[in-house]
Write an enzyme that holds these catalytic residues in place. Structure first.
Site, PDB file in Angstrom:
ATOM      1  N   LYS A 106      42.914  27.172  43.416  1.00 30.74           N
ATOM      2  CA  LYS A 106      43.368  27.251  42.174  1.00 30.74           C
ATOM      3  C   LYS A 106      44.609  26.463  41.689  1.00 30.74           C
ATOM      4  CE  LYS A 106      45.462  30.405  38.690  1.00 30.74           C
ATOM      5  NZ  LYS A 106      45.778  31.445  38.223  1.00 30.74           N
ATOM      6  N   GLY A 167      50.362  36.582  31.919  1.00 32.75           N
ATOM      7  CA  GLY A 167      51.033  37.946  31.940  1.00 32.75           C
ATOM      8  C   GLY A 167      51.485  38.483  30.549  1.00 32.75           C
ATOM      9  N   ALA A 193      44.444  33.621  32.423  1.00 35.61           N
ATOM     10  CA  ALA A 193      45.864  34.039  31.686  1.00 35.61           C
ATOM     11  C   ALA A 193      45.556  34.280  30.080  1.00 35.61           C
ATOM     12  CB  ALA A 193      46.841  32.830  31.820  1.00 35.61           C
ATOM     13  N   GLY A 194      46.281  35.380  29.936  1.00 36.62           N
ATOM     14  CA  GLY A 194      46.495  35.947  28.533  1.00 36.62           C
ATOM     15  C   GLY A 194      45.677  37.066  28.304  1.00 36.62           C
ATOM     16  N   ASN A 215      44.494  39.085  35.919  1.00 38.40           N
ATOM     17  CA  ASN A 215      45.303  39.797  36.957  1.00 38.40           C
ATOM     18  C   ASN A 215      46.210  40.890  36.173  1.00 38.40           C
ATOM     19  OD1 ASN A 215      47.527  38.993  39.788  1.00 38.40           O
ATOM     20  ND2 ASN A 215      47.017  40.901  38.873  1.00 38.40           N
TER      21      ASN A 215
END
Lengths: 265, 78
Positions: A106, A167, A193-194, A215
């Site tokens: 990635k 995040g 993300a987000g 995550n």
């Protein structure tokens, strides 16, 4: 059951994955929690970071790769923390050595520490170098349809636009551009993300994303293992909703019960 | 004694190890360095002067004065 459309697996660079949820390993309390959350998520692809080993402190400290077995999961080393193409390429080469030649990575090259927004100039350069060196590159990028296409042209095997800042948990801030990317892509598109809540993940899948990588939404939930399970179901629900194809929107109401036969008619 | 001191001084080497200066007592291979750090058998990857040194070559790779060595491993991240 015969009415169910048989879904195809997610295929990235020839690798087939049953789950369309990809997860990170950061921000957990410990490796036990990491392993339990990933188990509950049913993810096949698990991303991790590469960092300098702490020397001379405690060489026997547990290793992430003991908790997340490379034989069970497809490991996806990332270049988080890299701000230049050069550092990202070095990190990918270290990761390939770490995983005995495994070449799926990635790529993310960041612009600044405050936004962690992708630096697309460096990202494009790194993508080209890595593809030429034999890497299969899943690339984190901005939600710009032109940049997404340029990354695809350079041979990236998946394009991964942000939903919102890394995040932040702000969900999909620009569904219109995401829709453009999905419409024109010829490689898998994954939101990376987000994501903040299960509904964000479901929405991405309903729009036709091929997968979602997250995550913080799991690791920073009050109950990470339960949230991992919620995300698993959200991804599945969103995907099935996409395949089933939504009803047409209409301005006026349309009763679900027939008018005919009402007792006051 | 004096001769020994000179020999020792010549043999001692300074390298950069994960960004910090580090003194090595005489010539060493990468495998010996890894062993002295207690990292033998650990899942690590090593770069010398920004070039990967595959695990299979650690034992035959001699370190030189001024080398920059990076030793990395996997950690949690997203």
């Amino acid at each position: 059951m015969s009415q169910l459309i048989q879904d195809t697996p997610l295929i990235v660079a020839g690798r087939r994955f049953a789950s369309r949820l990809l997860v990170g390993t950061g921000k957990y309390r410990d490796f036990d929690e990491t392993a339990a959350a990933i188990e509950a998520s049913a993810a096949d692809v698990v991303t991790f970071a590469v960092r300098r080993t702490n020397l001379g402190q405690n060489p026997d400290e547990p290793n992430l790769l003991d908790a997340i077995s490379p034989s069970r999961y497809t490991l996806l080393p990332n270049t988080a923390g890299c701000y230049t193409a050069k550092d990202a390429v070095r990190t990918c080469k270290l990761a390939r050595e770490l995983l005995d030649g495994h070449n799926l990575v990635k790529l993310e090259v960041l612009g600044d520490e405050k936004t962690l927004y992708p630096n697309v100039v460096e990202t494009l350069a790194a993508a080209e170098t890595l593809v030429n060196d034999g890497f299969d590159v899943m690339v984190y990028t901005s939600d710009d349809p032109i940049v997404a296409k340029e990354l695809e042209k350079r041979g990236c095997c998946a394009v991964m636009p942000l939903g919102s800042l890394i995040g932040s948990g702000n969900g999909l801030l620009n569904p219109a551009t995401l829709a453009l990317i999905i419409e024109h892509a010829e490689v898998p598109v994954l939101v990376d993300a987000g994501i903040g809540m299960a509904s964000d993940a479901a929405l991405a899948m309903e729009m036709g994303c091929d997968g979602v990588l997250m995550n913080s939404a799991i690791a920073h939930a009050r109950h990470p293992v339960m949230m991992a399970h919620a995300m698993r179901k959200a991804i599945e629900a969103g995907r099935e909703g996409f395949l089933a194809e939504r009803m047409p929107r209409r301005q006026s109401a349309s009763p679900s019960s027939p008018f005919a036969g009402r007792i006051n008619a | 004694m004096r001769l020994l001191e000179i020999c020792f001084r010549e043999a001692a080497m300074q390298i950069q190890l994960n960004g910090e200066p580090s003194q090595l007592d005489g010539e060493q291979t990468l495998a010996q360095l890894v062993d002295s750090l207690g990292l033998t058998g650990r899942r690590i990857a090593i770069e010398v002067n920004e070039e990967i040194v595959p695990r299979s070559l650690h034992a035959q790779t001699r370190l030189n004065d001024g080398d920059s060595v990076e030793i990395v491993h996997a950690i949690g991240g997203g």
